[in-house]
Write a protein that holds these residues in place. Structure first.
Motif, PDB file in Angstrom:
ATOM      1  N   LYS A 104       0.808  -1.381   0.085  1.00 17.70           N
ATOM      2  CA  LYS A 104      -0.521  -0.267   0.201  1.00 17.70           C
ATOM      3  C   LYS A 104       0.785   1.283   0.406  1.00 17.70           C
ATOM      4  O   LYS A 104       0.908   1.867  -0.704  1.00 17.70           O
ATOM      5  CB  LYS A 104      -0.837   0.106   1.444  1.00 17.70           C
ATOM      6  N   LEU A 105       1.908   1.095   0.494  1.00 18.34           N
ATOM      7  CA  LEU A 105       2.921   1.815   0.749  1.00 18.34           C
ATOM      8  C   LEU A 105       3.436   2.388  -0.948  1.00 18.34           C
ATOM      9  O   LEU A 105       3.614   3.982  -0.656  1.00 18.34           O
ATOM     10  CB  LEU A 105       3.639   2.194   1.705  1.00 18.34           C
ATOM     11  N   ALA A 106       4.380   1.820  -1.160  1.00 17.50           N
ATOM     12  CA  ALA A 106       4.515   1.680  -2.421  1.00 17.50           C
ATOM     13  C   ALA A 106       3.854   2.281  -3.629  1.00 17.50           C
ATOM     14  O   ALA A 106       4.573   2.061  -4.952  1.00 17.50           O
ATOM     15  CB  ALA A 106       5.708   1.349  -2.529  1.00 17.50           C
ATOM     16  N   GLY A 107       2.516   1.345  -3.297  1.00 16.98           N
ATOM     17  CA  GLY A 107       2.119   0.737  -4.962  1.00 16.98           C
ATOM     18  C   GLY A 107       2.875  -0.139  -5.828  1.00 16.98           C
ATOM     19  O   GLY A 107       2.217   0.290  -6.593  1.00 16.98           O
ATOM     20  N   PRO A 317       8.365   5.160  -1.108  1.00 16.27           N
ATOM     21  CA  PRO A 317       7.968   7.132  -1.494  1.00 16.27           C
ATOM     22  C   PRO A 317       8.234   7.407  -0.243  1.00 16.27           C
ATOM     23  O   PRO A 317       7.351   6.589   0.961  1.00 16.27           O
ATOM     24  CB  PRO A 317       6.899   7.162  -2.114  1.00 16.27           C
ATOM     25  N   VAL A 318       8.321   9.079  -0.047  1.00 17.42           N
ATOM     26  CA  VAL A 318       7.569   9.254   1.281  1.00 17.42           C
ATOM     27  C   VAL A 318       6.294   9.245   1.722  1.00 17.42           C
ATOM     28  O   VAL A 318       5.938  10.092   0.653  1.00 17.42           O
ATOM     29  CB  VAL A 318       8.652  10.521   1.290  1.00 17.42           C
ATOM     30  N   GLY A 319       6.138   8.894   3.174  1.00 22.44           N
ATOM     31  CA  GLY A 319       4.753   9.189   2.519  1.00 22.44           C
ATOM     32  C   GLY A 319       4.410   8.097   4.493  1.00 22.44           C
ATOM     33  O   GLY A 319       5.634   7.246   4.683  1.00 22.44           O
ATOM     34  N   GLU A 320       2.854   7.586   4.271  1.00 24.24           N
ATOM     35  CA  GLU A 320       2.438   6.440   5.694  1.00 24.24           C
ATOM     36  C   GLU A 320       1.721   5.402   4.501  1.00 24.24           C
ATOM     37  O   GLU A 320       0.669   6.045   4.109  1.00 24.24           O
ATOM     38  CB  GLU A 320       2.592   7.571   6.575  1.00 24.24           C
ATOM     39  N   ALA A 321       1.545   4.901   5.331  1.00 23.70           N
ATOM     40  CA  ALA A 321       0.702   3.663   5.198  1.00 23.70           C
ATOM     41  C   ALA A 321      -0.003   3.039   6.042  1.00 23.70           C
ATOM     42  O   ALA A 321       0.757   2.478   7.266  1.00 23.70           O
ATOM     43  CB  ALA A 321       1.087   3.095   3.505  1.00 23.70           C
ATOM     44  N   ILE A 337       5.751   4.273   8.223  1.00 22.56           N
ATOM     45  CA  ILE A 337       5.809   6.224   8.171  1.00 22.56           C
ATOM     46  C   ILE A 337       7.461   5.900   7.615  1.00 22.56           C
ATOM     47  O   ILE A 337       8.608   5.297   7.727  1.00 22.56           O
ATOM     48  CB  ILE A 337       6.192   7.125   9.130  1.00 22.56           C
ATOM     49  N   TYR A 345      10.710   4.999   9.125  1.00 26.07           N
ATOM     50  CA  TYR A 345      10.797   5.787   9.957  1.00 26.07           C
ATOM     51  C   TYR A 345      10.256   5.675  11.113  1.00 26.07           C
ATOM     52  O   TYR A 345      10.752   5.455  12.281  1.00 26.07           O
ATOM     53  CB  TYR A 345      10.664   7.309   9.801  1.00 26.07           C
TER      54      TYR A 345
ATOM     55  N   ASN B  25      -0.447  13.647   2.113  1.00 22.84           N
ATOM     56  CA  ASN B  25       0.801  11.879   2.362  1.00 22.84           C
ATOM     57  C   ASN B  25       0.759  11.565   0.980  1.00 22.84           C
ATOM     58  O   ASN B  25       0.149  11.380  -0.195  1.00 22.84           O
ATOM     59  CB  ASN B  25      -0.540  10.804   2.575  1.00 22.84           C
ATOM     60  N   PRO B  28       1.228   6.470  -2.538  1.00 25.69           N
ATOM     61  CA  PRO B  28       0.242   5.846  -3.271  1.00 25.69           C
ATOM     62  C   PRO B  28      -1.088   4.691  -2.279  1.00 25.69           C
ATOM     63  O   PRO B  28      -1.908   5.123  -2.748  1.00 25.69           O
ATOM     64  CB  PRO B  28       0.541   5.440  -4.365  1.00 25.69           C
ATOM     65  N   SER B  29      -0.846   4.938  -1.095  1.00 25.21           N
ATOM     66  CA  SER B  29      -1.917   4.832   0.122  1.00 25.21           C
ATOM     67  C   SER B  29      -3.000   6.342  -0.050  1.00 25.21           C
ATOM     68  O   SER B  29      -4.079   5.257   0.439  1.00 25.21           O
ATOM     69  CB  SER B  29      -1.755   4.625   1.321  1.00 25.21           C
ATOM     70  N   GLN B  31      -2.959   7.881   1.977  1.00 27.32           N
ATOM     71  CA  GLN B  31      -4.469   8.272   3.162  1.00 27.32           C
ATOM     72  C   GLN B  31      -3.821   8.697   3.730  1.00 27.32           C
ATOM     73  O   GLN B  31      -2.982   9.466   4.857  1.00 27.32           O
ATOM     74  CB  GLN B  31      -3.516   6.870   4.297  1.00 27.32           C
TER      75      GLN B  31
END
Lengths: 388, 221, 207
Positions: A104-107, A317-321, A337, A345, B25, B28-29, B31
């Motif tokens: 989910k985080l990286a698609g 990628p930078v972000g969270e899931a 994260i 992180y 965010n 790709p999620s 959220q």
């Protein structure tokens, strides 16, 4: 377990929040961390009035292995073997939850055959987890290991399957981001199908042995009743929530994997007591067998891993899931994260057993000490997950 | 389920004085989360739980995050006159963001079967201002998880029924999951150390100039 | 094994007379009826239960009765990660066991911390506080490995002498049977290891 009234040292005494409001003569007992039941290093400080429980405070942390801190210092793929050791009965579903969160985080997309393999292994895990749970609970109740032997007999067959596929009986480390590690041969699938075909016969025998037994009925019916409102508010998930009559199964809600392709029912309980929780597991095992039969029929040859995913130097990628699955014990979720580095992180596990224990005190109040072990057994905890 | 923008405007209409911010965010999620201010957090939480359209009655996950002091570099293209000609020059500016601790809540609805709605609360700093309101009166599932955040990060939740350490022993005096935590030094016996473990083990025995494998290991008599 | 001439022994056996020594009899009884303490910490405990189950069957080695109480147990199988929070309880359980008692460290975590070694709450091996007799590597070790360790322990018990200079440790009056329990400190257990018990090998440099 040891019952001491005054001669325990200060650090072992139940916390002051319990002791300052005692009415009359309450006996403070520390049940655990070493006790005859097989739930691991779990401790409960109970205040008893004779045999009736008046207060109960669980104490955790005896198996706190700093999984989340290690996750921050390890790469994403390096944390996969650690997820095996979270809920050590169900390593395949732990792996899947983690792989799902990273996907989910990286698609990342997962090919078809890998999704079918994931479903097959997850449902096999669910079968052996529920069978072991029924065995352990009966052994706590005093059946002294005989139902456990039957449950472990079936579990050994499933562990043989895991070993021939993934190389290890328990800590399989099988899922990868974008698929699975090793492909299953046709012989393996045929062998697994044989075991699954014989499973309903074992379930009939097991249910007749356990669930129709009048001692089990007498000890579990109307014990530890959980209302649906409290269950939802306290974040209970899994068979414990469905035993209260709440229809919430993440396989049907989130529709992850290929679960929408399979027809299966969700058993629901009526009373929310311990007997319903046992019945949940027995009925879910039958539904898992149905899912497995359909998966074996539908699986087709193909690739098992997404070729676009980098194995070395994997940087999402930078972000969270937040990704979650319906594990055998409840909702197992991973919150990640990422700041673009090879290590996460923040790496957080949402442990179903830990949160299901929130209501332990509410369930046990007013019951006897013997019921406490039965209620604890029906919640289905495993300390690797509670303490991480 | 409605979009975050709609949820934000409805919360601001229902809870007077609430300041909500949408945190994007990048992954790709998709959220995205809502940053709510600490004063009105409990009121916002109650609104989210009872509002008929949202009905977020199930708090699934409560997490703590430690953000150290960060320096964020921003690059902007500015038109400047260089050598008599107007050119686009890339200018980098640095922004210092002081550190804080964060509590993140993942909310779902069992009745409406939707979610997640993610809300965040931030402390003012990482030293004395680590107070946040507890959402345990709203969702009981936060009880143990907020205790864990107190134990491992040091955020004090006001209004929590029983705030004490849960995973570490009571006499422990640190917040281990913080990024600047140093674990105790019990590295006296490391048979094959490398990288940072080698640095920690060197304190206990003479450093080895060559890589390991060149040593002869004998037992003490 | 014993000091009796083998030919004499077989001759006597043919006549229906069975000759042995006190030490052999004593050790034979002890090694074939080891009662383990029912005590599992983590994942290795499940393999221990699988060993006790019907497929791998520890009962044929005499270890069927897992006693819940340490007062009645001979063997403590430390199966799983020992955390610093749990370590004082393990030492207390060991102290409560009666002599002669044995410890098997099962799994990488009990030997040296295992995969969780870099943790703030993980004790790097139970042999920091109590003496260990058999170490089983593995994560988790297979049930056959646990049975192999059980047999090693039986061999070790068999070789324990009851008299003489090399007599077994538990028979010497000055050997401690109880070890000090560590206390919870502010950052770590105090002491972080028991120097009488924890004697790791020294590392020398080849010159």
């Amino acid at each position: 377990m040891s019952a001491v009234v005054e001669t325990i040292e200060a650090m072992e005494r139940p916390p002051l929040s319990m002791g300052s409001r005692l009415e009359g003569e309450l006996l403070e007992v520390s049940m655990g961390p070493q006790h005859p039941s097989t739930h691991g290093v779990f401790r409960m400080n109970v205040a008893l009035d004779g045999e009736i429980v008046r207060k109960l405070k669980p104490v955790f942390g005896y198996l706190h292995r700093n999984h989340e801190k290690i996750g921050e210092n390890t790469s994403y793929l390096g944390s996969m073997p650690y997820t095996d050791r979270l809920d050590y009965f169900c390593s395949m579903t732990n792996n899947w939850a983690y792989a799902l969160s990273v996907e989910k985080l990286a698609g990342i997309e997962v090919p078809e055959r890998a999704e079918y393999l994931r479903v097959i292994l997850a449902e096999l895990t669910r079968l052996q987890n529920h069978a072991s749970l029924l065995g352990f609970l009966l052994s706590d109740m005093g059946a002294w290991g005989t139902p456990l032997m039957y449950a472990f007999r079936e579990r050994e067959k499933i562990l043989d399957l895991f070993e021939s596929l993934a190389g290890s009986r328990m800590m399989c480390d099988y899922m990868r981001f974008g698929g699975c590690r090793v492909d299953a041969s046709e012989e393996w699938l045929a062998g697994a199908q044989q075991i699954v075909d014989r499973f309903p016969k074992f379930l009939d025998e097991f249910e007749e042995l356990i669930l129709g037994n009048e001692i089990v009925i007498g000890r579990t019916q109307n014990v530890g009743k959980l209302s649906a409102e409290l269950a939802v508010n306290a974040g209970i998930t899994g068979p414990m929530l469905r035993a209260c009559g709440v229809n919430y199964d993440i396989r049907k809600i989130d529709c992850y994997g290929f679960y929408p392709r399979f027809k299966f029912r969700i058993p629901l309980g009526e009373h929310g007591d311990t007997y319903d929780r046992l019945m949940m597991r027995a009925l879910e095992m039958r539904e898992s067998v149905e899912i497995l039969k359909q998966a074996f029929a539908q699986i087709a040859p193909g690739p098992i891993v997404n070729p676009k995913v980098k194995v070395r130097a994997f940087r999402p990628p930078v972000g969270e899931a937040y990704g979650r699955i319906e594990g055998p014990k409840g909702e197992l979720g991973f919150y990640l994260i990422s700041d673009g580095a090879p290590n996460p992180y923040r790496y957080r596990v949402r442990p179903p057993s830990f949160i299901n224990l929130t209501v332990l005190e509410d369930l046990c109040l007013g019951h006897t000490v013997a019921d406490v072990m039965v209620i604890l057994g029906s919640i289905d905890i495993v300390m690797g997950e509670v303490d991480r | 389920m409605e979009s975050l923008g709609e949820i934000k405007s409805r919360i601001e209409a229902a809870v007077f004085g609430a300041k909500i911010e949408i945190m994007q965010n990048g992954s790709p999620s998709q959220q995205h989360s809502l940053l709510i201010d600490n004063e009105h957090a409990v009121a916002v939480a109650r609104f989210l739980r009872v509002d008929p359209a949202l009905y977020l009655d199930f708090c699934s996950n409560v997490t703590g995050v430690d953000w150290l002091d960060r320096v964020v570099k921003k690059t902007t293209k500015v038109k400047k006159i260089v050598d008599g000609q107007e050119k686009e020059v890339v200018e980098t500016s640095e922004e210092k963001i002081p550190g804080y601790l964060e509590a993140v809540y993942h909310l779902y609805s069992i009745t409406h079967k939707h979610g997640p709605v993610i809300i965040r609360m931030r402390t003012s700093d990482r030293a004395d201002g680590t107070h946040l309101p507890s959402l345990t009166p709203v969702w009981r599932s936060a009880e143990f998880q907020e205790r864990e955040i107190f134990d491992l990060y040091g955020i004090r939740f006001g209004g929590h029924p029983d705030l004490r350490r849960i995973l570490m022993w009571d006499e422990f005096e640190n917040y281990p999951m913080r990024k600047d935590y140093h674990e105790p030094d019990d590295y006296e016996w490391e048979p094959t150390p490398h990288d940072d473990v080698m640095e920690k083990a060197k304190v206990h025995y003479p450093p080895r100039p060559e890589m390991d494998g060149a040593e002869k290991i004998t037992s003490q008599p | 094994m014993s000091q009796i001439d083998e030919q004499l022994r077989t001759e006597l056996q043919r006549q229906g007379v069975w000759v042995t020594s006190m030490q052999d009899l004593y050790n034979w009884g002890r090694k074939n009826s080891i009662w383990p303490l029912q005590f599992g910490l983590a994942c290795c405990a499940i393999e221990m239960i699988a060993t006790a189950a019907s497929r791998y069957d520890i009962a044929r080695f005499g270890g069927e009765i897992f006693r819940p109480s340490p007062r009645q147990a001979d063997l403590m199988i430390v199966a799983g990660t020992v955390t610093k929070k749990m370590a004082p309880q393990i030492v207390r359980l060991y102290n409560q066991m009666a002599d002669p008692k044995y410890v098997i460290a099962m799994g990488a975590c009990a030997i040296s911390g295992g995969p969780f070694k870099q943790g703030y709450n993980v004790l790097k091996g139970i042999d920091r506080y109590i003496p260990v007799d058999v170490y089983i590597p593995g994560c988790p070790p297979r049930p056959e490995a646990l049975l192999h360790a059980f047999m090693e322990l039986q061999r070790k018990i068999d070789e324990q002498k009851l008299t003489g200079a090399n007599k077994a440790e538990f028979l010497k009056p000055d050997q401690p049977s109880e070890f000090p329990v560590p206390r919870f400190g502010k950052h770590d257990l105090e002491p972080s290891a028991n120097r009488d018990v924890f004697q790791p090998p020294t590392i020398e440099r080849q010159s």
